[in-house]
Write an enzyme that holds these catalytic residues in place. Structure first.
Site, PDB file in Angstrom:
ATOM      1  N   ARG A 151       0.821  -1.213   0.000  1.00 45.94           N
ATOM      2  CA  ARG A 151       0.000   0.000   0.000  1.00 45.94           C
ATOM      3  C   ARG A 151       0.853   1.259   0.000  1.00 45.94           C
ATOM      4  O   ARG A 151       0.478   2.287   0.562  1.00 45.94           O
ATOM      5  CB  ARG A 151      -0.982   0.032   1.187  1.00 45.94           C
ATOM      6  CG  ARG A 151      -1.787  -1.227   1.390  1.00 45.94           C
ATOM      7  CD  ARG A 151      -2.509  -1.681   0.152  1.00 45.94           C
ATOM      8  NE  ARG A 151      -3.394  -0.631  -0.374  1.00 45.94           N
ATOM      9  CZ  ARG A 151      -3.945  -0.643  -1.600  1.00 45.94           C
ATOM     10  NH1 ARG A 151      -3.656  -1.614  -2.441  1.00 45.94           N
ATOM     11  NH2 ARG A 151      -4.735   0.331  -1.978  1.00 45.94           N
TER      12      ARG A 151
ATOM     13  N   GLY B 242       2.298   2.290  -3.119  1.00 47.82           N
ATOM     14  CA  GLY B 242       2.394   2.744  -4.505  1.00 47.82           C
ATOM     15  C   GLY B 242       3.225   1.855  -5.402  1.00 47.82           C
ATOM     16  O   GLY B 242       3.578   2.264  -6.511  1.00 47.82           O
ATOM     17  N   THR B 243       3.522   0.633  -4.961  1.00 46.58           N
ATOM     18  CA  THR B 243       4.342  -0.257  -5.797  1.00 46.58           C
ATOM     19  C   THR B 243       3.622  -0.634  -7.090  1.00 46.58           C
ATOM     20  O   THR B 243       4.260  -0.732  -8.143  1.00 46.58           O
ATOM     21  CB  THR B 243       4.722  -1.533  -5.025  1.00 46.58           C
ATOM     22  OG1 THR B 243       3.539  -2.183  -4.542  1.00 46.58           O
ATOM     23  CG2 THR B 243       5.637  -1.216  -3.849  1.00 46.58           C
TER      24      THR B 243
ATOM     25  N   GLU C 281       2.544  -9.304  -9.587  1.00 47.66           N
ATOM     26  CA  GLU C 281       3.387  -9.858  -8.530  1.00 47.66           C
ATOM     27  C   GLU C 281       3.556 -11.360  -8.752  1.00 47.66           C
ATOM     28  O   GLU C 281       2.598 -12.062  -9.046  1.00 47.66           O
ATOM     29  CB  GLU C 281       2.742  -9.625  -7.156  1.00 47.66           C
ATOM     30  CG  GLU C 281       2.673  -8.171  -6.742  1.00 47.66           C
ATOM     31  CD  GLU C 281       2.037  -7.988  -5.364  1.00 47.66           C
ATOM     32  OE1 GLU C 281       1.950  -8.981  -4.612  1.00 47.66           O
ATOM     33  OE2 GLU C 281       1.643  -6.854  -5.052  1.00 47.66           O
TER      34      GLU C 281
ATOM     35  N   ARG D 225      -8.974  -1.481   3.310  1.00 44.33           N
ATOM     36  CA  ARG D 225      -9.108  -2.368   2.152  1.00 44.33           C
ATOM     37  C   ARG D 225      -8.871  -3.831   2.514  1.00 44.33           C
ATOM     38  O   ARG D 225      -8.872  -4.697   1.651  1.00 44.33           O
ATOM     39  CB  ARG D 225      -8.161  -1.918   1.038  1.00 44.33           C
ATOM     40  CG  ARG D 225      -8.517  -0.544   0.477  1.00 44.33           C
ATOM     41  CD  ARG D 225      -7.503  -0.090  -0.565  1.00 44.33           C
ATOM     42  NE  ARG D 225      -7.560  -0.875  -1.782  1.00 44.33           N
ATOM     43  CZ  ARG D 225      -8.414  -0.652  -2.789  1.00 44.33           C
ATOM     44  NH1 ARG D 225      -9.302   0.332  -2.704  1.00 44.33           N
ATOM     45  NH2 ARG D 225      -8.385  -1.402  -3.870  1.00 44.33           N
TER      46      ARG D 225
ATOM     47  N   PRO E 166      -5.950   7.267 -14.120  1.00 42.05           N
ATOM     48  CA  PRO E 166      -4.713   8.036 -14.288  1.00 42.05           C
ATOM     49  C   PRO E 166      -4.163   8.463 -12.930  1.00 42.05           C
ATOM     50  O   PRO E 166      -4.851   8.376 -11.907  1.00 42.05           O
ATOM     51  CB  PRO E 166      -5.161   9.247 -15.120  1.00 42.05           C
ATOM     52  CG  PRO E 166      -6.607   9.419 -14.783  1.00 42.05           C
ATOM     53  CD  PRO E 166      -7.141   8.025 -14.583  1.00 42.05           C
TER      54      PRO E 166
END
Length: 371
Positions: free
Chosen positions: A76, A78-79, A97, A193, A290
């Site tokens: 969580r 931003g990867t 992943e 989440r 975006p």
């Protein structure tokens, strides 16, 4: 006469037998030499190359010397956005992943830490050199073959950067992008989440922030140990607020030519040579949009007061990374006009999850390990 003839035949036979023996001996030696060379070659997989061919019949060769890119950070942070933006580049492929790479890295680390286990492995001939060669081959095989071939390959498994020093030795030309995000935002995202991470109690902000602090401290320390030429900390907030400036710096660091497509990853979702997304990764429904500011400050007003008061002690890495632990809300900076426009469109609902990605996003949890 018979005796003489018999002696002559015996002598001739002896000479022939000797010649045959010498010839066979020479053949055996030559065979052993060839087999020895083959065995030597087979036992050095780190010197071999993987060869792949794309749909246009272009051949790509991959080896441990290639400039692999590893993206990681606390989940969580931003990867997924980072890898999607790189995936939009025509010469880069990251993909979803793998999940397995951080697990085998954790196993390798456990074998090294256990003195008794290491002694047993050494006694069995399973030395560090043997294990490292096997790890090189395995990791390269997984990264290269779990997606389409490309000139540059990258791997995005968040917890791999807990082993970045080790990976930097296995792949001497690799580079690392460490995603850094305000831990309060990362933890709030995990909890809301329901992103399951081993060791994190999703019912407790204090516990999750403590575990976040421990994880990012390990990753950040290893990033510093590798050095600025190999590992670049990428601040999620700055990537979101100033994507063009951030991506120019990232592409320069990686030594990859610039392409405007990295600023418009959402236009390449699911397209050939574009961005491939997983139905079961928790970030998929966000990266179809975006770059926008929607998730920057969602955590504000949700963290318990006692946790906010103790924030500097619970998560000292916040201050070390440049965040104000007592700022609620913090000032991350002013966004670029493009980002402001993107955010307005996102809030209007202009971006919906494609039909082919629906169905699993809300029911499958991330079970990555923090170990």
């Amino acid at each position: 006469m018979r005796v003489t003839m018999r002696r002559v035949l015996l002598a001739v036979g002896s000479v022939v037998a000797l010649m045959v023996t010498l010839h066979l001996g020479q053949q055996v030696l030559e065979c052993q030499h060839v087999l020895s060379k083959r065995r030597h070659r087979l036992m050095r997989p780190e010197n071999e190359e993987l060869v792949m061919v794309d749909s246009n019949h272009v051949e790509y060769r991959y080896s441990k010397e290639m400039p692999l890119i590893f993206i990681g950070g606390v989940p969580r942070s931003g990867t997924t956005l980072m890898r999607a933006m790189l995936d939009a580049h025509p010469e880069v492929r990251c993909g979803e992943e793998t999940r397995i790479i951080p697990r085998v890295l954790a196993m390798r680390q456990a074998w090294s830490k256990s003195g008794r286990e290491k002694m047993r492995l050494d006694e069995a001939g399973v030395t560090d050199q043997v294990l490292d060669a096997a790890m090189q081959a395995f990791i390269l095989e997984v990264i290269a073959k779990h997606g389409e071939p490309a000139r540059y390959l990258c791997n995005k498994d968040p917890f791999t950067l807990k082993s970045s020093v080790y990976l930097s030795r296995l792949f001497p030309n690799s580079k690392f992008l460490l995603m850094v995000r305000d831990g309060r935002a990362s933890v709030h995202s995990m909890i809301t989440r329901k992103v399951t991470i081993a060791g994190f109690d999703l019912n407790c902000y204090r516990d999750c922030l403590t575990k976040w602090n421990k994880a990012i401290e390990v990753m950040y320390s290893q990033c510093l140990e590798i050095g600025r030429s190999r590992c670049l900390p990428v601040y999620y907030e700055q990537l979101v607020l100033h994507p063009e400036q951030s991506m120019h710096a990232i592409m320069k660091f990686l030594g990859i030519s610039w392409s405007d497509t990295v600023l418009h990853h959402e236009e390449l979702i699911g397209k050939p040579g574009g961005v491939s997304l997983s139905k079961i990764e928790r970030s998929t429904d966000q990266v179809i949009k975006p770059v926008n500011m929607e998730a920057l400050s969602k955590w504000i007003g949700h963290i318990p007061g006692d946790v906010l008061q103790d924030m500097a002690h619970i998560a000292p890495m916040l201050a070390r990374l440049g965040y104000d632990p007592y700022a609620n809300p913090p000032n991350y900076g002013h966004p670029d006009p493009l980002v402001v426009n993107n955010t307005h469109r996102v809030l209007k609902g202009d971006y919906k999850t494609p039909a082919n990605l629906k169905g699993h996003l809300q029911v499958t949890q991330n079970t990555s390990s923090s170990h």
